[in-house]
Scaffold this motif. Structure first.
Motif, PDB file in Angstrom:
ATOM      1  N   ASP A 146     -45.320  36.689  -6.361  1.00 14.32           N
ATOM      2  CA  ASP A 146     -43.818  35.284  -7.477  1.00 14.32           C
ATOM      3  C   ASP A 146     -44.340  36.291  -8.501  1.00 14.32           C
ATOM      4  N   ASP A 147     -45.661  35.826  -9.479  1.00 13.58           N
ATOM      5  CA  ASP A 147     -46.229  35.512 -10.993  1.00 13.58           C
ATOM      6  C   ASP A 147     -47.008  37.068 -10.720  1.00 13.58           C
ATOM      7  N   VAL A 148     -48.075  37.810 -11.439  1.00 13.22           N
ATOM      8  CA  VAL A 148     -48.697  38.626 -11.565  1.00 13.22           C
ATOM      9  C   VAL A 148     -50.012  38.422 -12.994  1.00 13.22           C
ATOM     10  N   CYS A 149     -50.732  39.193 -12.772  1.00 13.59           N
ATOM     11  CA  CYS A 149     -52.219  39.115 -13.395  1.00 13.59           C
ATOM     12  C   CYS A 149     -52.590  40.500 -13.229  1.00 13.59           C
ATOM     13  N   VAL A 150     -52.526  41.271 -14.410  1.00 14.70           N
ATOM     14  CA  VAL A 150     -53.394  42.498 -13.681  1.00 14.70           C
ATOM     15  C   VAL A 150     -54.720  42.762 -14.487  1.00 14.70           C
ATOM     16  N   MET A 151     -56.261  42.848 -13.935  1.00 16.07           N
ATOM     17  CA  MET A 151     -56.978  42.552 -14.174  1.00 16.07           C
ATOM     18  C   MET A 151     -57.761  44.644 -14.942  1.00 16.07           C
ATOM     19  N   TYR A 152     -58.383  44.418 -15.811  1.00 16.63           N
ATOM     20  CA  TYR A 152     -58.760  45.607 -16.515  1.00 16.63           C
ATOM     21  C   TYR A 152     -60.038  45.405 -17.032  1.00 16.63           C
ATOM     22  N   GLY A 153     -61.149  45.443 -16.040  1.00 14.80           N
ATOM     23  CA  GLY A 153     -62.617  45.361 -17.466  1.00 14.80           C
ATOM     24  C   GLY A 153     -63.112  44.469 -17.583  1.00 14.80           C
ATOM     25  N   GLY A 154     -62.197  43.481 -16.340  1.00 16.27           N
ATOM     26  CA  GLY A 154     -63.091  41.686 -16.889  1.00 16.27           C
ATOM     27  C   GLY A 154     -61.909  41.356 -17.322  1.00 16.27           C
ATOM     28  N   ARG A 155     -60.097  41.585 -17.658  1.00 16.69           N
ATOM     29  CA  ARG A 155     -60.279  41.096 -19.154  1.00 16.69           C
ATOM     30  C   ARG A 155     -58.166  40.812 -18.484  1.00 16.69           C
ATOM     31  N   ILE A 156     -57.797  40.063 -18.535  1.00 21.75           N
ATOM     32  CA  ILE A 156     -56.290  40.366 -17.897  1.00 21.75           C
ATOM     33  C   ILE A 156     -55.150  41.195 -19.222  1.00 21.75           C
ATOM     34  N   VAL A 157     -54.595  41.993 -18.678  1.00 17.64           N
ATOM     35  CA  VAL A 157     -54.014  43.207 -19.519  1.00 17.64           C
ATOM     36  C   VAL A 157     -52.663  42.764 -19.587  1.00 17.64           C
ATOM     37  N   GLU A 158     -52.540  42.398 -18.446  1.00 13.31           N
ATOM     38  CA  GLU A 158     -51.086  42.295 -18.693  1.00 13.31           C
ATOM     39  C   GLU A 158     -50.719  40.588 -17.243  1.00 13.31           C
ATOM     40  N   SER A 159     -49.427  39.809 -18.046  1.00 17.88           N
ATOM     41  CA  SER A 159     -48.717  38.413 -16.779  1.00 17.88           C
ATOM     42  C   SER A 159     -48.324  38.187 -16.840  1.00 17.88           C
ATOM     43  N   GLY A 160     -47.459  37.614 -15.762  1.00 16.59           N
ATOM     44  CA  GLY A 160     -46.007  37.607 -15.631  1.00 16.59           C
ATOM     45  C   GLY A 160     -45.959  36.894 -14.868  1.00 16.59           C
ATOM     46  N   PRO A 161     -44.234  37.085 -14.868  1.00 15.63           N
ATOM     47  CA  PRO A 161     -43.024  36.729 -13.716  1.00 15.63           C
ATOM     48  C   PRO A 161     -43.129  38.237 -13.185  1.00 15.63           C
ATOM     49  N   VAL A 162     -42.889  38.609 -11.148  1.00 15.49           N
ATOM     50  CA  VAL A 162     -43.357  40.545 -10.898  1.00 15.49           C
ATOM     51  C   VAL A 162     -42.307  41.042 -11.463  1.00 15.49           C
TER      52      VAL A 162
END
Ligand SMILES: Nc1ncnc2c1ncn2[C@@H]1O[C@H](COP(=O)(O)OP(=O)(O)O)[C@@H](O)[C@H]1O
Ligand SMILES: [Mg+2]
Length: 326
Positions: free
Chosen positions: A223-239
């Motif tokens: 339903d929702d997604v958190c994109v991680m890069y280098g230990g940080r969330i770089v984008e998040s929200g509904p799919v």
């Protein structure tokens, strides 16, 4: 706030250090009952450590140096090992990538499914057996009562992963964390396991954190997604909005790795300009800038995770230019 507003899992500003490196850097996420949240990113981005911290399973070298983790409103970080082991397998469970390695080779699989019921619910072996066999049948294990008496080596990888899922769900946990649960399985079995997880969220009602490096899996299930890069969330929200119009270049590049209907990928993970640098060599500022086609001098400063739409946030100085990126 009413009780129903309390998220099943709320991670707030979590910081994890290993040695001198900030491996998880101010990560926040939250997840409601019956929802599936995907954490996606290449290997080495901090997905597993974020997940392991919830269950108190971090490797010895790792230190949580900031933030808060709440399960159904209860603050987990101050808890000792006894309280955490009471939560594990009961209120919150995790399944791993390698089902065969996660099972006890010397114990019949049925007993492994029953174990949490006996431990957490105090059921007798007999009472637990019936429930275990019913759950094994529910996760698609044919001839479950016969299978229950077998050992892991007698089952295929796909069947072992079903056993892990049955063991994880037997106490109807509020939270199930699945860390790359299909990565070690072949494509057909992968699809079956993912379909099973989709069915089960309705039945059991667990909130699911699904860790993956595969955007195709995210599209199918989350339903929702958190994109991680280098230990940080770089984008998040509904799919939906993130797939329709990603606002971080890394997300856009990950999306280009999904196979098309013709089975062709525009690119593979490896071709996103090189590999994820190791934690010692993450650059200052935006950690993606060494691989980013939009990077310029602005990116030497760390971009904040800023709102770009309803429930949708991205950490990029150039998020307005991502759409035009080829
Ligand atoms: N036990 C450990 N000791 C030292 N460094 C570790 C350990 N576990 C993970 N790391 C480091 O933390 C980073 C993130 O790891 P992890 O959360 O496993 O990433 P992911 O699950 O996204 O592949 C990796 O780059 C790795 O170098
Ligand atoms: Mg991992």
């Amino acid at each position: 706030m009413s009780v129903t507003d309390v998220p099943v899992l709320a991670i707030d500003d979590l910081v994890i250090d290993i040695g001198g490196n900030r491996i998880v850097d101010h990560v926040s996420l939250s997840l409601g009952s019956g929802r599936i949240l995907a954490i996606v990113g290449e290997s080495g981005c901090g997905k597993s450590l974020t997940a392991l911290s919830v269950l108190g399973l971090l490797p010895k070298a790792a230190r949580i140096t900031g933030g808060e983790i709440r399960l159904n409103g209860r603050d987990l970080l101050p808890l000792g090992e006894a309280a955490l082991s009471d939560i594990r397998g009961n209120e919150a469970t995790i399944i791993f990538q390698e089902p065969v390695a996660s099972l006890n080779p010397l114990m019949r699989v049925g007993e492994q499914v029953e174990e949490a019921l006996r431990l957490h619910r105090g059921l007798s072996a007999n009472a637990a057996r019936g429930e275990a066999i019913a759950m094994m049948a529910r996760v698609g294990i044919p001839d479950a009562s016969r299978r229950a008496r077998q050992y892991p080596f007698e089952l295929s990888g796909g069947m072992c992963q079903r056993i892990m899922i049955a063991a994880a769900l037997i106490c109807r946990p509020a939270l199930l964390i699945a860390d790359e649960p299909t990565t070690a399985l072949d494509v057909t079995i992968q699809a079956q396991i993912l379909e099973l997880m989709r069915d089960l969220r309705g039945d059991v009602g667990s909130a699911i954190v699904l860790i993956t490096h595969d955007m195709g899996v995210v599209a199918d299930l989350a339903d929702d997604v958190c994109v991680m890069y280098g230990g940080r969330i770089v984008e998040s929200g509904p799919v939906e909005p993130i797939f329709a119009a990603p606002r971080h270049p890394y997300t856009k590049l990950l999306l280009a790795t999904i196979p098309t209907l013709q089975g062709q990928r525009k690119m593979t993970l490896r071709t996103i300009e090189g590999m994820v640098p190791s934690a010692e060599s993450w650059p200052d500022g935006c950690r993606f800038r060494t691989r980013c086609p939009l990077a310029d001098e602005a990116c030497v400063a760390t971009p904040p995770l800023a709102d770009v739409g309803p429930g949708h946030a991205a950490a990029c100085w150039h998020s307005a230019d991502v759409e035009a990126l080829a």
